[in-house]
Design an enzyme around this catalytic site. Structure first.
Site, PDB file in Angstrom:
ATOM      1  N   ASN A  13       0.877  -1.170   0.000  1.00  0.00           N
ATOM      2  CA  ASN A  13       0.000   0.000   0.000  1.00  0.00           C
ATOM      3  C   ASN A  13       0.914   1.219   0.000  1.00  0.00           C
ATOM      4  O   ASN A  13       1.499   1.564   1.019  1.00  0.00           O
ATOM      5  CB  ASN A  13      -0.886  -0.017   1.256  1.00  0.00           C
ATOM      6  CG  ASN A  13      -1.669   1.268   1.427  1.00  0.00           C
ATOM      7  OD1 ASN A  13      -1.790   2.072   0.490  1.00  0.00           O
ATOM      8  ND2 ASN A  13      -2.221   1.481   2.617  1.00  0.00           N
ATOM      9  N   TRP A  14       1.020   1.824  -1.164  1.00  0.00           N
ATOM     10  CA  TRP A  14       1.957   2.952  -1.290  1.00  0.00           C
ATOM     11  C   TRP A  14       1.449   4.242  -0.658  1.00  0.00           C
ATOM     12  O   TRP A  14       2.216   5.186  -0.489  1.00  0.00           O
ATOM     13  CB  TRP A  14       2.276   3.189  -2.781  1.00  0.00           C
ATOM     14  CG  TRP A  14       3.325   2.267  -3.301  1.00  0.00           C
ATOM     15  CD1 TRP A  14       3.907   1.217  -2.635  1.00  0.00           C
ATOM     16  CD2 TRP A  14       3.934   2.310  -4.595  1.00  0.00           C
ATOM     17  NE1 TRP A  14       4.836   0.614  -3.441  1.00  0.00           N
ATOM     18  CE2 TRP A  14       4.868   1.262  -4.645  1.00  0.00           C
ATOM     19  CE3 TRP A  14       3.767   3.131  -5.722  1.00  0.00           C
ATOM     20  CZ2 TRP A  14       5.654   1.018  -5.777  1.00  0.00           C
ATOM     21  CZ3 TRP A  14       4.537   2.891  -6.847  1.00  0.00           C
ATOM     22  CH2 TRP A  14       5.481   1.845  -6.870  1.00  0.00           C
ATOM     23  N   LYS A  15       0.150   4.303  -0.391  1.00  0.00           N
ATOM     24  CA  LYS A  15      -0.446   5.528   0.167  1.00  0.00           C
ATOM     25  C   LYS A  15      -0.149   6.710  -0.772  1.00  0.00           C
ATOM     26  O   LYS A  15      -0.144   6.530  -1.979  1.00  0.00           O
ATOM     27  CB  LYS A  15       0.066   5.766   1.593  1.00  0.00           C
ATOM     28  CG  LYS A  15      -0.078   4.511   2.452  1.00  0.00           C
ATOM     29  CD  LYS A  15       0.159   4.744   3.908  1.00  0.00           C
ATOM     30  CE  LYS A  15      -0.041   3.432   4.651  1.00  0.00           C
ATOM     31  NZ  LYS A  15      -0.020   3.583   6.095  1.00  0.00           N
ATOM     32  N   HIS A  99      -9.540   1.602   4.370  1.00  0.00           N
ATOM     33  CA  HIS A  99      -8.300   1.786   5.142  1.00  0.00           C
ATOM     34  C   HIS A  99      -8.578   2.787   6.272  1.00  0.00           C
ATOM     35  O   HIS A  99      -9.340   3.739   6.078  1.00  0.00           O
ATOM     36  CB  HIS A  99      -7.185   2.290   4.223  1.00  0.00           C
ATOM     37  CG  HIS A  99      -5.847   2.253   4.889  1.00  0.00           C
ATOM     38  ND1 HIS A  99      -5.460   3.214   5.784  1.00  0.00           N
ATOM     39  CD2 HIS A  99      -4.850   1.348   4.830  1.00  0.00           C
ATOM     40  CE1 HIS A  99      -4.250   2.903   6.244  1.00  0.00           C
ATOM     41  NE2 HIS A  99      -3.862   1.773   5.679  1.00  0.00           N
ATOM     42  N   GLU A 101      -6.942   5.169   7.340  1.00  0.00           N
ATOM     43  CA  GLU A 101      -6.636   6.560   6.997  1.00  0.00           C
ATOM     44  C   GLU A 101      -7.790   7.199   6.222  1.00  0.00           C
ATOM     45  O   GLU A 101      -8.021   8.400   6.302  1.00  0.00           O
ATOM     46  CB  GLU A 101      -5.321   6.613   6.187  1.00  0.00           C
ATOM     47  CG  GLU A 101      -4.124   6.370   7.100  1.00  0.00           C
ATOM     48  CD  GLU A 101      -2.897   5.829   6.402  1.00  0.00           C
ATOM     49  OE1 GLU A 101      -2.815   5.883   5.162  1.00  0.00           O
ATOM     50  OE2 GLU A 101      -2.000   5.324   7.119  1.00  0.00           O
ATOM     51  N   GLU A 170      -5.768  -4.399  10.361  1.00  0.00           N
ATOM     52  CA  GLU A 170      -4.726  -3.398  10.607  1.00  0.00           C
ATOM     53  C   GLU A 170      -5.027  -2.615  11.878  1.00  0.00           C
ATOM     54  O   GLU A 170      -5.798  -1.647  11.839  1.00  0.00           O
ATOM     55  CB  GLU A 170      -4.660  -2.422   9.430  1.00  0.00           C
ATOM     56  CG  GLU A 170      -4.298  -3.079   8.117  1.00  0.00           C
ATOM     57  CD  GLU A 170      -3.638  -2.096   7.178  1.00  0.00           C
ATOM     58  OE1 GLU A 170      -2.547  -2.397   6.679  1.00  0.00           O
ATOM     59  OE2 GLU A 170      -4.188  -0.999   6.957  1.00  0.00           O
ATOM     60  N   GLY A 176       2.243   2.592  10.623  1.00  0.00           N
ATOM     61  CA  GLY A 176       3.223   3.665  10.438  1.00  0.00           C
ATOM     62  C   GLY A 176       3.914   4.095  11.720  1.00  0.00           C
ATOM     63  O   GLY A 176       4.592   5.109  11.764  1.00  0.00           O
ATOM     64  N   SER A 216       3.060  -1.776  10.315  1.00  0.00           N
ATOM     65  CA  SER A 216       4.514  -1.881  10.553  1.00  0.00           C
ATOM     66  C   SER A 216       5.077  -3.277  10.282  1.00  0.00           C
ATOM     67  O   SER A 216       6.016  -3.717  10.942  1.00  0.00           O
ATOM     68  CB  SER A 216       4.873  -1.421  11.971  1.00  0.00           C
ATOM     69  OG  SER A 216       4.498  -0.076  12.156  1.00  0.00           O
ATOM     70  N   GLY A 237       2.754  -1.022   4.185  1.00  0.00           N
ATOM     71  CA  GLY A 237       2.901   0.378   3.789  1.00  0.00           C
ATOM     72  C   GLY A 237       4.352   0.718   3.521  1.00  0.00           C
ATOM     73  O   GLY A 237       4.901   0.430   2.453  1.00  0.00           O
ATOM     74  N   GLY A 238       4.994   1.292   4.505  1.00  0.00           N
ATOM     75  CA  GLY A 238       6.373   1.790   4.382  1.00  0.00           C
ATOM     76  C   GLY A 238       7.334   0.835   3.695  1.00  0.00           C
ATOM     77  O   GLY A 238       8.075   1.233   2.782  1.00  0.00           O
TER      78      GLY A 238
HETATM   79  P1  PGA Z   1       2.722   0.529   7.468  1.00  0.00           P
HETATM   80  O1  PGA Z   1       1.267   0.743   6.801  1.00  0.00           O
HETATM   81  O2  PGA Z   1       3.210  -0.809   6.982  1.00  0.00           O
HETATM   82  O3  PGA Z   1       3.532   1.662   6.993  1.00  0.00           O
HETATM   83  O4  PGA Z   1       2.494   0.516   8.951  1.00  0.00           O
HETATM   84  C1  PGA Z   1       0.387  -0.309   6.642  1.00  0.00           C
HETATM   85  C2  PGA Z   1      -0.915   0.194   6.084  1.00  0.00           C
HETATM   86  O5  PGA Z   1      -1.382   1.256   6.504  1.00  0.00           O
HETATM   87  O6  PGA Z   1      -1.511  -0.444   5.188  1.00  0.00           O
END
Ligand code: PGA
Length: 258
Positions: A13-15, A99, A101, A170, A176, A216, A237-238
């Site tokens: 997930n590149w956001k 998600h 976010e 999640e 994050g 994470s 994500g990251g």
């Molecule tokens: P993260 O994000 O791996 O950077 O914690 C995961 C996500 O929000 O899908």
């Protein structure tokens, strides 16, 4: 993971990261080091403007490209929004829905449900997210909260369609933050999600659905998380922004299982 009954899915997930130019560079590097093993399905969910570039770059590979959101309506006066059929036509295979976010920007369980339906109608695989806040965890209401999110998100989805959906657990406090849930904590909730699916759709469907962990997850903790019986992959994500790291997570998903 349990490869006998269900797919392992490693999804990035590149956001709001990477331009189309950066996408192209990532894909070139990623393709060159992509593991040959065929154990897991690989998805990369990218910003809308990067979809075409990503689809083109990964055409001859087994990596499916996805979007990070869609609108529930088929078309019309929704300035700035993108319909599921547009994503499908652009070559997407997946779409992340609900998600945390986006929920923080006002997306409700009803919106999530409508988007899941719209995505499925277009043949996209929804990666439907759920997760509790730290406050909810400390109050001891994690399981009730997650069950409510799952039930509302899946309202009206018929039994024959349920296996075409992926669920991602999640915990908001782990996204994050570098604070990964322990494999035991993550397993406990993923197992609970499977029990909710069992009640709604029966044991065969519960056994067949892929449930991912996200928050994470990285190249160092992926192996242990993926070794849990009810964690069928990751939403990353990251660590999905760096080809070497993402590849190491894919390799962790290629570990032998019982
Ligand atoms: P993260 O994000 O791996 O950077 O914690 C995961 C996500 O929000 O899908």
């Amino acid at each position: 993971m349990n490869r006998k009954y269900r797919k392992t899915v490693i999804a990035g997930n590149w956001k709001m990261n990477k331009t189309p130019t950066e996408t192209k560079a990532f894909m070139t590097e990623f393709k060159a080091i992509l593991p040959k093993g065929r154990w897991c399905d690989i998805a990369l969910c990218v910003p809308a403007v990067c979809i075409t570039t990503a689809v083109r770059a990964m055409r001859e590979t087994r990596v499916g490209i996805g979007a990070e959101n869609c609108n529930a309506n088929p078309s019309g006066a929704y300035t700035g929004e993108i319909a599921a059929n547009m994503l499908a036509d652009a070559g997407c295979k997946y779409v992340i829905i609900g998600h945390s976010e986006r929920r923080a920007m006002g997306e409700t369980d009803q919106d999530v449900n409508a988007k899941v339906k719209a995505a499925m109608e277009q043949g996209l695989i929804p990666i439907m997210c759920c997760g509790e806040s730290l406050e909810q965890r400390e109050l001891g209401i994690t399981n009730e909260w997650i069950a409510m999110q799952i039930k509302s998100g899946l309202a009206g989805i018929p039994e024959e369609k349920i296996r075409k959906l992926v669920i991602a657990y999640e915990p908001i406090w782990a996204i994050g933050t570098g604070k990964t849930a322990t494999p035991e904590q993550a397993e406990e909730v993923c197992e609970h999600i499977r029990s909710v699916i069992r009640k709604l759709y029966g044991s065969k469907n519960a056994r067949a659905i892929s449930i991912l962990y996200g928050g994470s997850m990285n190249e160092r903790n992926a192996f242990e998380l993926l070794a849990q019986p009810d964690i069928d992959g990751g939403l990353i994500g990251g660590a999905s922004l760096v080809p070497e790291k993402f590849v190491q997570i894919i390799e962790a998903a290629n570990q032998p299982t019982a």
